[in-house]
Write an enzyme that holds these catalytic residues in place. Structure first.
Site, PDB file in Angstrom:
ATOM      1  N   SER A   9     -20.515 -21.747 -11.268  1.00 12.45           N
ATOM      2  CA  SER A   9     -21.279 -22.942 -11.613  1.00 12.45           C
ATOM      3  C   SER A   9     -22.428 -22.583 -12.554  1.00 12.45           C
ATOM      4  O   SER A   9     -23.342 -21.849 -12.188  1.00 12.45           O
ATOM      5  CB  SER A   9     -21.831 -23.600 -10.344  1.00 12.45           C
ATOM      6  OG  SER A   9     -22.683 -24.656 -10.727  1.00 12.45           O
ATOM      7  N   HIS A  34     -17.658 -24.190 -14.311  1.00 13.59           N
ATOM      8  CA  HIS A  34     -17.968 -25.406 -13.555  1.00 13.59           C
ATOM      9  C   HIS A  34     -19.285 -25.964 -14.086  1.00 13.59           C
ATOM     10  O   HIS A  34     -20.311 -25.291 -14.100  1.00 13.59           O
ATOM     11  CB  HIS A  34     -18.067 -25.099 -12.061  1.00 13.59           C
ATOM     12  CG  HIS A  34     -18.268 -26.315 -11.214  1.00 13.59           C
ATOM     13  ND1 HIS A  34     -17.232 -27.182 -10.894  1.00 13.59           N
ATOM     14  CD2 HIS A  34     -19.381 -26.823 -10.633  1.00 13.59           C
ATOM     15  CE1 HIS A  34     -17.714 -28.171 -10.147  1.00 13.59           C
ATOM     16  NE2 HIS A  34     -19.012 -27.980  -9.974  1.00 13.59           N
ATOM     17  N   ASP A  36     -22.036 -28.970 -13.864  1.00 13.52           N
ATOM     18  CA  ASP A  36     -22.564 -30.018 -12.985  1.00 13.52           C
ATOM     19  C   ASP A  36     -23.453 -30.988 -13.750  1.00 13.52           C
ATOM     20  O   ASP A  36     -24.486 -30.589 -14.279  1.00 13.52           O
ATOM     21  CB  ASP A  36     -23.396 -29.381 -11.866  1.00 13.52           C
ATOM     22  CG  ASP A  36     -22.526 -28.651 -10.865  1.00 13.52           C
ATOM     23  OD1 ASP A  36     -21.633 -29.295 -10.283  1.00 13.52           O
ATOM     24  OD2 ASP A  36     -22.731 -27.436 -10.681  1.00 13.52           O
ATOM     25  N   MET A  38     -25.826 -34.239 -13.366  1.00  6.85           N
ATOM     26  CA  MET A  38     -26.553 -35.029 -12.360  1.00  6.85           C
ATOM     27  C   MET A  38     -27.497 -35.997 -13.059  1.00  6.85           C
ATOM     28  O   MET A  38     -28.164 -35.618 -14.016  1.00  6.85           O
ATOM     29  CB  MET A  38     -27.385 -34.099 -11.474  1.00  6.85           C
ATOM     30  CG  MET A  38     -26.587 -33.002 -10.816  1.00  6.85           C
ATOM     31  SD  MET A  38     -27.672 -31.925  -9.873  1.00  6.85           S
ATOM     32  CE  MET A  38     -26.502 -30.723  -9.250  1.00  6.85           C
ATOM     33  N   HIS A  67     -18.020 -31.722 -13.442  1.00  5.90           N
ATOM     34  CA  HIS A  67     -18.246 -32.428 -12.171  1.00  5.90           C
ATOM     35  C   HIS A  67     -19.350 -33.461 -12.389  1.00  5.90           C
ATOM     36  O   HIS A  67     -20.515 -33.110 -12.529  1.00  5.90           O
ATOM     37  CB  HIS A  67     -18.645 -31.362 -11.122  1.00  5.90           C
ATOM     38  CG  HIS A  67     -19.046 -31.899  -9.795  1.00  5.90           C
ATOM     39  ND1 HIS A  67     -19.677 -31.120  -8.842  1.00  5.90           N
ATOM     40  CD2 HIS A  67     -18.916 -33.135  -9.237  1.00  5.90           C
ATOM     41  CE1 HIS A  67     -19.914 -31.848  -7.757  1.00  5.90           C
ATOM     42  NE2 HIS A  67     -19.476 -33.071  -7.975  1.00  5.90           N
ATOM     43  N   MET A 138     -16.691 -31.604  -1.421  1.00  2.98           N
ATOM     44  CA  MET A 138     -18.054 -31.046  -1.370  1.00  2.98           C
ATOM     45  C   MET A 138     -18.277 -30.408  -0.006  1.00  2.98           C
ATOM     46  O   MET A 138     -17.983 -31.012   1.020  1.00  2.98           O
ATOM     47  CB  MET A 138     -19.111 -32.139  -1.559  1.00  2.98           C
ATOM     48  CG  MET A 138     -19.199 -32.769  -2.934  1.00  2.98           C
ATOM     49  SD  MET A 138     -19.379 -31.648  -4.331  1.00  2.98           S
ATOM     50  CE  MET A 138     -20.836 -30.711  -3.905  1.00  2.98           C
TER      51      MET A 138
HETATM   52  C1  DX5 Z   1     -24.244 -29.026  -6.349  1.00  2.00           C
HETATM   53  C2  DX5 Z   1     -23.232 -28.620  -7.379  1.00  2.00           C
HETATM   54  C3  DX5 Z   1     -22.668 -27.269  -7.207  1.00  2.00           C
HETATM   55  C4  DX5 Z   1     -23.692 -26.147  -7.197  1.00  2.00           C
HETATM   56  C5  DX5 Z   1     -23.129 -25.081  -6.306  1.00  2.00           C
HETATM   57  O1  DX5 Z   1     -24.338 -30.387  -6.235  1.00  2.00           O
HETATM   58  O2  DX5 Z   1     -22.143 -29.513  -7.401  1.00  2.00           O
HETATM   59  O3  DX5 Z   1     -21.667 -26.993  -8.176  1.00  2.00           O
HETATM   60  O4  DX5 Z   1     -23.974 -25.616  -8.452  1.00  2.00           O
HETATM   61  O5  DX5 Z   1     -24.067 -24.089  -6.136  1.00  2.00           O
HETATM   62  P1  DX5 Z   1     -23.978 -23.054  -4.945  1.00  2.00           P
HETATM   63  O6  DX5 Z   1     -22.707 -22.267  -5.133  1.00  2.00           O
HETATM   64  O7  DX5 Z   1     -25.209 -22.225  -5.121  1.00  2.00           O
HETATM   65  O8  DX5 Z   1     -23.969 -23.825  -3.663  1.00  2.00           O
HETATM   66 ZN    ZN Z   2     -20.412 -28.953  -8.729  1.00  2.27          ZN
END
Ligand code: DX5
Ligand code: ZN
Length: 219
Positions: A9, A34, A36, A38, A67, A138
């Site tokens: 990620s 990956h 993310d 938000m 994502h 998740m």
């Molecule tokens: C959180 C993200 C994840 C995050 C995971 O909402 O969707 O992809 O980056 O990070 P770790 O592996 O540190 O939990």
């Molecule tokens: Zn994610």
């Protein structure tokens, strides 16, 4: 077991050294990036958006697994596709007409996936599973990296794997949140195919080695 895919990620990367961290992933055993996204509404955090993803795409030699943790993701699908998303996953909880949104993703030339929040049961996907290239379960409440993996995930993965098998499908199961060397093997044994790892990879002394360790544990 099978060939488990590892998707580091980028949220946990050093944004001031993003190119270095992208090259690390390019040269590692990782399979996907990956990404993310938000929006500060669907989840209580804001990450990064189009310009950063576009910059990542210029250097990345592996697929971008985007994502979307945003409300009404259908507003932005074409734009994410245009800047280089290969896989787009949308939250079940974020879009009213899920079938339409998945079709939109496919029409934009990307692989389409659905994400389930921690407490959304896998049964809600029964009638849409055949439209999903992947389901992302998740294993934390989304919004932040570095949280603790929730054990209820294993059961959800087992249930979903059974649904996929019963329907004769090949849908991938991806897990996101708190993935480490402590739960990777058990997740794959439960039926997961793709593991996202942020902190576990980027906080390691050698991120490339952490990726190898996850690969080896899940072979
Ligand atoms: C959180 C993200 C994840 C995050 C995971 O909402 O969707 O992809 O980056 O990070 P770790 O592996 O540190 O939990
Ligand atoms: Zn994610």
């Amino acid at each position: 077991m099978n060939n488990t895919l590892i998707a580091p990620s980028v949220l946990a990367a050093d944004f001031a050294n993003l190119q270095r961290d992208i090259e690390m992933i390019n040269n590692s055993q990782a399979d996907w990036f990956h990404i993310d996204v938000m929006d500060g509404h669907f989840v209580p955090n804001i990450s990064y958006g189009m310009p950063v993803i576009e910059a990542i795409k210029k250097h990345a030699t592996k697929p971008l697994d985007v994502h979307l943790m945003i409300e009404k993701p259908e507003r932005y699908i074409e734009e994410f596709a245009k800047i280089g998303a290969d896989i787009i996953t949308v939250h079940y909880e974020s879009t009213v007409h899920l079938h339409r949104t998945l079709t939109q993703i496919k029409n934009a030339g990307c692989k389409a996936g659905v994400v389930l929040n921690l407490t959304t049961p896998v049964s809600v996907l029964e009638d849409i599973l055949s439209e999903c290239y992947m389901v992302l379960i998740m294993s934390i409440n989304p919004g932040f990296g570095g949280q603790k993996f929730e054990e209820i995930t294993y059961n959800k993965v087992r249930k979903l794997r059974k649904m996929i098998t019963d329907q004769g499908l090949h849908t991938l199961i991806e897990i996101d949140g708190g993935v480490t060397d402590k739960n990777a093997k058990q997740l794959v044994e439960a039926g997961a195919n793709v593991l996202v790892a942020g902190s576990y990879v980027f906080k390691a002394q050698s991120p490339a080695q952490a990726i190898i360790d996850l690969k080896n544990l899940t072979r």
